[in-house]
Design a protein around this motif. Structure first.
Motif, PDB file in Angstrom:
ATOM      1  N   LEU A  68       0.864  -1.132   0.000  1.00 18.78           N
ATOM      2  CA  LEU A  68       0.008  -0.180   0.078  1.00 18.78           C
ATOM      3  C   LEU A  68       0.925   1.357   0.123  1.00 18.78           C
ATOM      4  O   LEU A  68       2.000   1.179   0.763  1.00 18.78           O
ATOM      5  CB  LEU A  68      -0.888   0.017   1.062  1.00 18.78           C
ATOM      6  N   ARG A  69       0.331   2.194  -0.714  1.00 20.01           N
ATOM      7  CA  ARG A  69       1.241   3.447  -0.924  1.00 20.01           C
ATOM      8  C   ARG A  69       0.747   4.149   0.375  1.00 20.01           C
ATOM      9  O   ARG A  69       1.568   4.963   0.959  1.00 20.01           O
ATOM     10  CB  ARG A  69       0.995   4.176  -2.082  1.00 20.01           C
ATOM     11  N   LYS A  70      -0.575   4.212   0.771  1.00 20.58           N
ATOM     12  CA  LYS A  70      -0.726   4.914   2.212  1.00 20.58           C
ATOM     13  C   LYS A  70      -2.170   4.055   2.454  1.00 20.58           C
ATOM     14  O   LYS A  70      -2.758   3.339   1.967  1.00 20.58           O
ATOM     15  CB  LYS A  70      -1.358   6.314   1.612  1.00 20.58           C
ATOM     16  N   GLU A  96     -20.719  -5.934   1.813  1.00 22.24           N
ATOM     17  CA  GLU A  96     -19.600  -4.571   2.054  1.00 22.24           C
ATOM     18  C   GLU A  96     -19.892  -4.085   3.158  1.00 22.24           C
ATOM     19  O   GLU A  96     -18.919  -3.211   3.965  1.00 22.24           O
ATOM     20  CB  GLU A  96     -20.192  -3.673   1.003  1.00 22.24           C
ATOM     21  N   LEU A 106     -13.881  -3.966  -0.324  1.00 23.95           N
ATOM     22  CA  LEU A 106     -14.560  -5.275  -1.137  1.00 23.95           C
ATOM     23  C   LEU A 106     -14.223  -5.073  -2.557  1.00 23.95           C
ATOM     24  O   LEU A 106     -14.229  -3.865  -2.943  1.00 23.95           O
ATOM     25  CB  LEU A 106     -15.994  -5.273  -0.846  1.00 23.95           C
ATOM     26  N   ILE A 107     -13.701  -5.979  -2.845  1.00 25.36           N
ATOM     27  CA  ILE A 107     -13.156  -6.271  -4.417  1.00 25.36           C
ATOM     28  C   ILE A 107     -14.207  -7.352  -5.033  1.00 25.36           C
ATOM     29  O   ILE A 107     -14.036  -8.523  -4.514  1.00 25.36           O
ATOM     30  CB  ILE A 107     -11.529  -6.535  -4.486  1.00 25.36           C
ATOM     31  N   ASN A 108     -14.879  -7.115  -6.093  1.00 23.94           N
ATOM     32  CA  ASN A 108     -15.726  -8.048  -6.577  1.00 23.94           C
ATOM     33  C   ASN A 108     -15.614  -8.106  -8.092  1.00 23.94           C
ATOM     34  O   ASN A 108     -15.076  -7.341  -8.696  1.00 23.94           O
ATOM     35  CB  ASN A 108     -16.888  -7.969  -6.007  1.00 23.94           C
TER      36      ASN A 108
ATOM     37  N   ILE B 107     -12.673  -3.472  -9.319  1.00 23.02           N
ATOM     38  CA  ILE B 107     -12.646  -3.494  -7.864  1.00 23.02           C
ATOM     39  C   ILE B 107     -13.729  -2.391  -7.431  1.00 23.02           C
ATOM     40  O   ILE B 107     -13.692  -1.506  -8.117  1.00 23.02           O
ATOM     41  CB  ILE B 107     -11.279  -3.142  -7.257  1.00 23.02           C
ATOM     42  N   ASN B 108     -14.900  -2.803  -6.688  1.00 25.17           N
ATOM     43  CA  ASN B 108     -15.871  -1.845  -6.660  1.00 25.17           C
ATOM     44  C   ASN B 108     -16.353  -1.742  -4.904  1.00 25.17           C
ATOM     45  O   ASN B 108     -15.926  -2.264  -4.022  1.00 25.17           O
ATOM     46  CB  ASN B 108     -17.013  -1.885  -7.473  1.00 25.17           C
ATOM     47  N   GLY B 109     -17.116  -0.468  -4.710  1.00 24.78           N
ATOM     48  CA  GLY B 109     -17.557  -0.285  -3.309  1.00 24.78           C
ATOM     49  C   GLY B 109     -18.577   0.734  -3.544  1.00 24.78           C
ATOM     50  O   GLY B 109     -18.622   1.302  -4.755  1.00 24.78           O
ATOM     51  N   ARG B 117     -17.362   9.337   2.617  1.00 23.38           N
ATOM     52  CA  ARG B 117     -17.111   7.691   2.271  1.00 23.38           C
ATOM     53  C   ARG B 117     -16.660   7.730   0.948  1.00 23.38           C
ATOM     54  O   ARG B 117     -15.594   6.804   0.583  1.00 23.38           O
ATOM     55  CB  ARG B 117     -18.517   7.186   2.568  1.00 23.38           C
ATOM     56  N   GLU B 120     -12.983   8.589   1.047  1.00 26.32           N
ATOM     57  CA  GLU B 120     -12.077   7.677   1.581  1.00 26.32           C
ATOM     58  C   GLU B 120     -11.938   6.268   0.708  1.00 26.32           C
ATOM     59  O   GLU B 120     -10.746   5.748   0.593  1.00 26.32           O
ATOM     60  CB  GLU B 120     -12.721   6.942   2.860  1.00 26.32           C
ATOM     61  N   LEU B 121     -13.110   5.863  -0.120  1.00 23.81           N
ATOM     62  CA  LEU B 121     -12.998   4.796  -0.894  1.00 23.81           C
ATOM     63  C   LEU B 121     -12.040   4.983  -2.246  1.00 23.81           C
ATOM     64  O   LEU B 121     -11.164   4.258  -2.454  1.00 23.81           O
ATOM     65  CB  LEU B 121     -14.381   4.338  -1.197  1.00 23.81           C
ATOM     66  N   LEU B 123      -9.535   7.142  -2.339  1.00 24.80           N
ATOM     67  CA  LEU B 123      -8.120   7.151  -2.018  1.00 24.80           C
ATOM     68  C   LEU B 123      -7.574   5.620  -1.645  1.00 24.80           C
ATOM     69  O   LEU B 123      -6.347   5.646  -1.765  1.00 24.80           O
ATOM     70  CB  LEU B 123      -7.989   8.204  -0.909  1.00 24.80           C
ATOM     71  N   ALA B 124      -8.401   4.936  -0.857  1.00 24.54           N
ATOM     72  CA  ALA B 124      -8.022   3.589  -0.687  1.00 24.54           C
ATOM     73  C   ALA B 124      -7.901   2.703  -2.105  1.00 24.54           C
ATOM     74  O   ALA B 124      -6.993   1.974  -2.076  1.00 24.54           O
ATOM     75  CB  ALA B 124      -9.000   2.829   0.147  1.00 24.54           C
ATOM     76  N   LEU B 125      -8.714   2.979  -2.982  1.00 27.67           N
ATOM     77  CA  LEU B 125      -8.408   2.370  -4.267  1.00 27.67           C
ATOM     78  C   LEU B 125      -7.169   2.866  -4.776  1.00 27.67           C
ATOM     79  O   LEU B 125      -6.449   2.006  -5.536  1.00 27.67           O
ATOM     80  CB  LEU B 125      -9.815   2.515  -5.232  1.00 27.67           C
ATOM     81  N   CYS B 126      -6.878   4.207  -4.963  1.00 26.23           N
ATOM     82  CA  CYS B 126      -5.895   4.666  -5.357  1.00 26.23           C
ATOM     83  C   CYS B 126      -4.408   3.822  -4.724  1.00 26.23           C
ATOM     84  O   CYS B 126      -3.546   3.573  -5.419  1.00 26.23           O
ATOM     85  CB  CYS B 126      -5.683   6.138  -5.484  1.00 26.23           C
ATOM     86  N   ALA B 127      -4.592   3.910  -3.408  1.00 26.73           N
ATOM     87  CA  ALA B 127      -3.445   3.291  -2.572  1.00 26.73           C
ATOM     88  C   ALA B 127      -3.419   1.748  -3.023  1.00 26.73           C
ATOM     89  O   ALA B 127      -2.353   1.381  -2.875  1.00 26.73           O
ATOM     90  CB  ALA B 127      -3.788   3.463  -1.065  1.00 26.73           C
ATOM     91  N   ARG B 128      -4.557   1.229  -3.614  1.00 24.98           N
ATOM     92  CA  ARG B 128      -4.219  -0.225  -3.978  1.00 24.98           C
ATOM     93  C   ARG B 128      -3.774  -0.208  -5.411  1.00 24.98           C
ATOM     94  O   ARG B 128      -3.859  -1.271  -6.140  1.00 24.98           O
ATOM     95  CB  ARG B 128      -5.696  -0.783  -3.880  1.00 24.98           C
ATOM     96  N   ARG B 129      -3.437   0.916  -5.961  1.00 17.78           N
ATOM     97  CA  ARG B 129      -2.837   1.148  -7.295  1.00 17.78           C
ATOM     98  C   ARG B 129      -3.707   0.559  -8.321  1.00 17.78           C
ATOM     99  O   ARG B 129      -3.359  -0.331  -9.487  1.00 17.78           O
ATOM    100  CB  ARG B 129      -1.619   0.248  -7.447  1.00 17.78           C
ATOM    101  N   ASP B 131      -5.389   1.214 -11.874  1.00 22.64           N
ATOM    102  CA  ASP B 131      -5.010   1.852 -13.212  1.00 22.64           C
ATOM    103  C   ASP B 131      -5.786   2.980 -13.408  1.00 22.64           C
ATOM    104  O   ASP B 131      -5.597   4.032 -14.038  1.00 22.64           O
ATOM    105  CB  ASP B 131      -4.790   0.909 -14.186  1.00 22.64           C
ATOM    106  N   GLU B 148      -3.940  12.306  -7.865  1.00 23.05           N
ATOM    107  CA  GLU B 148      -4.118  11.017  -8.149  1.00 23.05           C
ATOM    108  C   GLU B 148      -3.921  11.046  -9.745  1.00 23.05           C
ATOM    109  O   GLU B 148      -3.278  10.493 -10.595  1.00 23.05           O
ATOM    110  CB  GLU B 148      -5.154  10.168  -7.767  1.00 23.05           C
TER     111      GLU B 148
END
Lengths: 347, 347
Positions: A68-70, A96, A106-108, B107-109, B117, B120-121, B123-129, B131, B148
Motif C-alpha cells: 500500500l502506498r498509503k 460490503e 471489498l473487491i468483486n 474493484i468496487n465499493g 465515504r 475515503e474509498l 483514495l483507498a482504491l488509489c492506494a491499491r494502485r 489503473d 492521483e
C-alpha cells in the motif's frame, strides 16, 4: 440457523496472529504491531523478543499491507455469479457493510456462471493479495484453492457449497423452501404441478428440484417428465417450457419456479394465458405484491446470507479455530394470491 | 450521444505510454515490454536506447504490475452509490464486461451517498494502485483527486459529473428526460402535475427538477410549492409526499418521479388511492409492464452509460489525448398506461 460442522479437523485457524506473537513474547499487541511495522518506541531487547516469537511461530505479516502506498486497508474479494441479478444486490451490500465495519475494502467480480472464469477471477484476487474470499461458486472443483487457503487466505462460500474441498458455506434452505412451496400448491388442491428451474449443474437448482420431488412424493403424486424443465433461464426457453406444460395432454394447473429470473418470465407468460394458473416463485421479486394476482414466493434472505458469510470470514481472519461448517438460512413463504389460486373446476 | 469538450487544454494523455517509448527508441512495442519487464532477448545496445527513451519521456511502468505475485492483471476501481440499487446492476455488469475484455479486474465499493465515504474509498482504491477509476460521485468537490490524476490514474465520472475539477463524465439526459415526461402528461390533459425527486444536492435530482419546471413553463402552467417534493427516497417520506399532494386544496392529477426508488413507492401509494392518478416514472422498473395500469417510464440506458464510461476509461489508459468532455446518453419514454391516464372529468 443450523450450524453443522462437517469435518472433525480444523483446517483454518492455524495461521499465527499478532495476538499469538504478543502472548509468546509476553508483550502487548501494540508492541508487536510496532515491531512488525518498523515503528519507533520499542527497546532493542523487546524487539529481539518479539522477533524471536515471530520466527518461532512462523508469523507472516499480511503481505497486502506492504504494497500500500498509503493507509493499511485490508481487502476481501467477492466472486458473484452475475452483478446485474437483483438477488445479489442486498447480498453484495450486506457483505460490503460488514467489510467496512472491519475497515476492509471489498473487491468483486462475476463469473458469469463459467467455472473457468471463476477460477481465473479467484486466482487474480489472490494475486492481488486479498485477505479473504467470499465465493458464489460456478464450478464444482475448488481444489485449485487449496494452496491459497494453506497460505492463509480465509474462504467462505455462499449460496452454493464448495466442491471437493472442505470449506465454510452459508446457504439458503433451497430444498426445504421448494418443498414447502410445492406442499402449499398441493394444499390448495393442485395435483399436476410443474417445476421450471435453472441448469442442473447448479447446486441450488438441484436442491430445489429435490424439494419439489419430495413434496410431490409425500403427497402421493406422480411427476411426469413433461412437467419438469431444467436449463438456461433465458426468457425464450422459459417461455417455451411454460407453453409446453400448459399444452400437454395432462396440462399442469400450477407452476413452481426455481429462481427470480424464471419467475419474471413465467409471470409474463401466464399473463398472456387464457385461464389462471397458480404460481409459487423461488426468490422474492420487486412489486410482486402489486401484480394481479400478487405473486406468492419463497423468499430468501439475501442480506442475512451475505452478512453471515462476511462475519464468518472475519472470524476466520481473526483466527477462529472452529472446523469448517455449513450455516443454513431458512426461507419464508409469502402468500400473495398466485399460489392460492385453485385448480380449474373441470380438472 | 452528444460529445462536448468543456476544456480547451488536455489534462489527460500526458502520461507517456510504452508506444511512445517504442517510437522514440525506434524499436517495437514487444522490445520495450521486454526491457520494462526485465525479460531476456534484448541486446545491451537496444536496452540502453530503450532506457534512454524511458528516462527522456519520464515513462513509469504501471506500479500495479510490480505488486502481483502471479499474473499481471490490471485493475480499475468503481465507486457506486448503492450496490443494492437495481439501476446500478446493468451499469456494473457493462463496466465489468469492458474491463474483462481489456484483461482488467474490477474493484468496487459504494459510497452510500456520503461524500466522505466516497473520498475515503477513492483514495483507498488509489492506494491499491488501480489503473483507473469510474466514479458515481456523492460529493461535489473532487479536488482531492488531482494528485492521483496527475500521477496517471485515469478517471471517468458516470451518472453525475465531477465537482471543481475537469474530468470526463458520461451522463443520462436527465433534464431532457424529465422535460419530455412532463410534456407527455401535459399532452394527456394534465395541468396540476407533481414532482417527487431525490435530495437536491444530487446532480440528477436537480436536473430532473429543472426539466419538469421547463416543461411546465413551456406549457404556460404554474408550479405550486406543494406540488414539489425533494428529499430522501425512504418509502415513508415519499408516501407522505404523495398523500399531501393528493389532499392539497389544488390536488395534483399526475405525478412525475425522480428515480426508480421513488417510483416503486408512488406505485404502492397510488394503488391504495381511491381514484386513478397519472404517473410517469424516471428509470425503468422490472415488471412495470405487468402492473395495472402499466407504468409509463423515462428509461435510462444503464448498460450504455457503463459501457461508454468504461470504454472511455480504457482509451485514456491507452493515452488518448482528447480534452475531458461529457457524453450525454439519451433517455427513452416508454408509454404503458399510467402516463396516458386522463385527469378526472371534474378537474
Amino acid at each position: 440457523m443450523a450450524d453443522t460442522a462437517r469435518h472433525p479437523e480444523p483446517r483454518y485457524g492455524n495461521r499465527p496472529t499478532m495476538k499469538d506473537v504478543a502472548a509468546r513474547a509476553g508483550v502487548g499487541l501494540k508492541t508487536v504491531s510496532r515491531v512488525v511495522n518498523a515503528e519507533p518506541g520499542v527497546t532493542p531487547d523487546t524487539e529481539r523478543r518479539v522477533q524471536e516469537a515471530i520466527d518461532a511461530l512462523g508469523f507472516r505479516r499480511n503481505d497486502s499491507a506492504r504494497v500500500l502506498r498509503k493507509g493499511r486497508t485490508a481487502s476481501i474479494g467477492l466472486v458473484l455469479e452475475d452483478l446485474a441479478d437483483p438477488f445479489y444486490g442486498p447480498l453484495n451490500r450486506a457483505i460490503e457493510e460488514v467489510a467496512r465495519a472491519h475497515g476492509a475494502l471489498l473487491i468483486n467480480g462475476s463469473s458469469a456462471e463459467d467455472p473457468d472464469r471463476e477460477q481465473e477471477l479467484v486466482l487474480a484476487l489472490c494475486a492481488r493479495r486479498v485477505d479473504g474470499l467470499i465465493i458464489i461458486p460456478a464450478g464444482h472443483d475448488h481444489r485449485y484453492l487449496e494452496p491459497e487457503i494453506k497460505a492463509g487466505v480465509a474462504t467462505v462460500f455462499v449460496d452454493r457449497p464448495a466442491g471437493r474441498i472442505e470449506a465454510d458455506a452459508v446457504l439458503s434452505d433451497s430444498f426445504g423452501g421448494a418443498r414447502s412451496g410445492t406442499a402449499h400448491l398441493v394444499a390448495h388442491g393442485h395435483r399436476r404441478i410443474g417445476f421450471i428451474g435453472d441448469q442442473p449443474r447448479i447446486h441450488t437448482a438441484v436442491e430445489r428440484l429435490g424439494g419439489y420431488r419430495a413434496a410431490m412424493a409425500e403427497a402421493g403424486l406422480p411427476v411426469e417428465d413433461s412437467w419438469v424443465s431444467l436449463g438456461t433461464t433465458v426468457p425464450e426457453r422459459v417461455h417455451e417450457a411454460v407453453v409446453s406444460m400448459l399444452k400437454a395432454p395432462e396440462p399442469v394447473t400450477a407452476i413452481l419456479t426455481g429462481n427470480n429470473r424464471v419467475t419474471v418470465t413465467v409471470v409474463r407468460a401466464l399473463a398472456a394465458h387464457e385461464r389462471p394458473v397458480a404460481l409459487v416463485g423461488f426468490d422474492d421479486i420487486e412489486l410482486a405484491d402489486l401484480l394481479n394476482p400478487g405473486v406468492t414466493v419463497i423468499a430468501q434472505d439475501a442480506a442475512t446470507l451475505g452478512r453471515t458469510a462476511a462475519e464468518r470470514l472475519f472470524r476466520r481472519l481473526d483466527g477462529a479455530p472452529e472446523a469448517p461448517g455449513q450455516v443454513v438460512v431458512p426461507t419464508r413463504l409469502i402468500a400473495r394470491g398466485s399460489g392460492e389460486l385453485p385448480p380449474p373446476a373441470d380438472r
